[in-house]
Design a protein around this motif. Structure first.
Motif, short mmCIF file in Angstrom:
data_model
loop_
_atom_site.label_atom_id
_atom_site.label_comp_id
_atom_site.label_asym_id
_atom_site.label_seq_id
_atom_site.Cartn_x
_atom_site.Cartn_y
_atom_site.Cartn_z
N GLU A 295 46.47 33.69 46.84
CA GLU A 295 46.26 35.14 46.80
C GLU A 295 44.96 35.52 46.09
OE1 GLU A 295 50.87 36.67 46.69
OE2 GLU A 295 49.92 36.13 44.80
N LEU A 296 44.34 34.55 45.44
CA LEU A 296 43.10 34.80 44.71
C LEU A 296 41.92 34.25 45.51
CD1 LEU A 296 44.36 33.81 41.17
CD2 LEU A 296 43.89 36.13 41.99
N ARG A 297 40.79 34.93 45.38
CA ARG A 297 39.58 34.51 46.09
C ARG A 297 38.68 33.74 45.14
NH1 ARG A 297 38.36 40.55 47.96
NH2 ARG A 297 39.19 40.82 45.87
N SER A 298 38.09 32.68 45.63
CA SER A 298 37.14 31.88 44.83
C SER A 298 35.88 32.71 44.62
CB SER A 298 36.80 30.59 45.56
OG SER A 298 36.06 30.88 46.74
N ASP A 299 35.03 32.27 43.69
CA ASP A 299 33.81 33.04 43.45
C ASP A 299 32.90 33.06 44.68
OD1 ASP A 299 33.04 30.39 43.08
OD2 ASP A 299 32.08 30.73 41.14
N LYS B 105 40.51 42.64 51.05
CA LYS B 105 41.67 42.73 50.17
C LYS B 105 41.57 43.97 49.29
CE LYS B 105 43.78 40.16 46.34
NZ LYS B 105 43.63 38.95 45.52
N GLN B 106 42.64 44.77 49.32
CA GLN B 106 42.71 45.97 48.50
C GLN B 106 43.02 45.61 47.06
OE1 GLN B 106 45.86 48.05 50.63
NE2 GLN B 106 44.40 49.68 51.09
N TYR B 107 42.63 46.50 46.16
CA TYR B 107 43.03 46.35 44.77
C TYR B 107 44.51 46.69 44.67
CZ TYR B 107 43.72 47.46 39.87
OH TYR B 107 44.21 47.50 38.60
#
Length: 158
Positions: free
Chosen positions: A43-47, A27-29
């Motif tokens: 859209e967010l990744r877990s730790d 995933k790009q910034y």
């Protein structure tokens, strides 16, 4: 179908360098803007996913800096962009866990490494001032996380 090279890094292409390899894509910034909505949970990744992403960067991409076939500017900008995306996911989710601390520590080490390794590069390849800015931001966030975890009686080894 050929991949639009503007969106896919050479580090994400297959062995032939023609197609995006989904196993190499990260995933790009993306910069937040006023008209952007809050990201959806998917859209967010877990730790744990962020940790896997960082491990991939460290084990598969980091050493390519010294490879004769690698453009050092491409290498730096790829890792810088992807670690910036990791930091953004941590910030957006307000993660404060031992894993998120470990990830930020690795981002700090990346910036420190680049300060020494890339200092002689042309400013179009490596901008020391910008690197120092992100190093400082990462260190500040890390300090706050150390303090927050200390209040919760969670020790950080570093």
């Amino acid at each position: 179908m050929r991949v639009a090279r503007l969106q896919v890094s050479s580090f994400e292409l297959d062995e032939d360098g023609e197609f995006m390899d989904p196993m190499r894509a990260i995933k790009q910034y993306s910069r937040s803007s006023a008209d952007q909505e809050i990201p959806l949970p998917h859209e967010l990744r877990s730790d744990s996913v962020l940790k896997s992403t960082m491990a991939y960067l460290l084990h598969n991409i980091m050493n390519l800096c010294d490879d004769d076939n690698t453009q050092v500017g491409d290498w730096f900008h790829f890792i810088w962009d992807r670690t910036r995306g990791i930091r953004k996911d941590i910030t957006q989710q307000e993660l404060c866990t031992p894993i998120s601390v470990e990830l930020l520590e690795q981002c700090v080490r990346f910036h420190i490494h680049c300060s020494g390794r890339l200092i002689a590069e042309d400013p179009s390849v490596f901008d020391q001032k910008i690197n120092d800015e992100y190093l400082t931001k990462s260190l500040q966030t890390l300090k706050y996380m150390y303090d927050d975890l200390k209040v919760r009686n969670i020790k950080c080894p570093n």
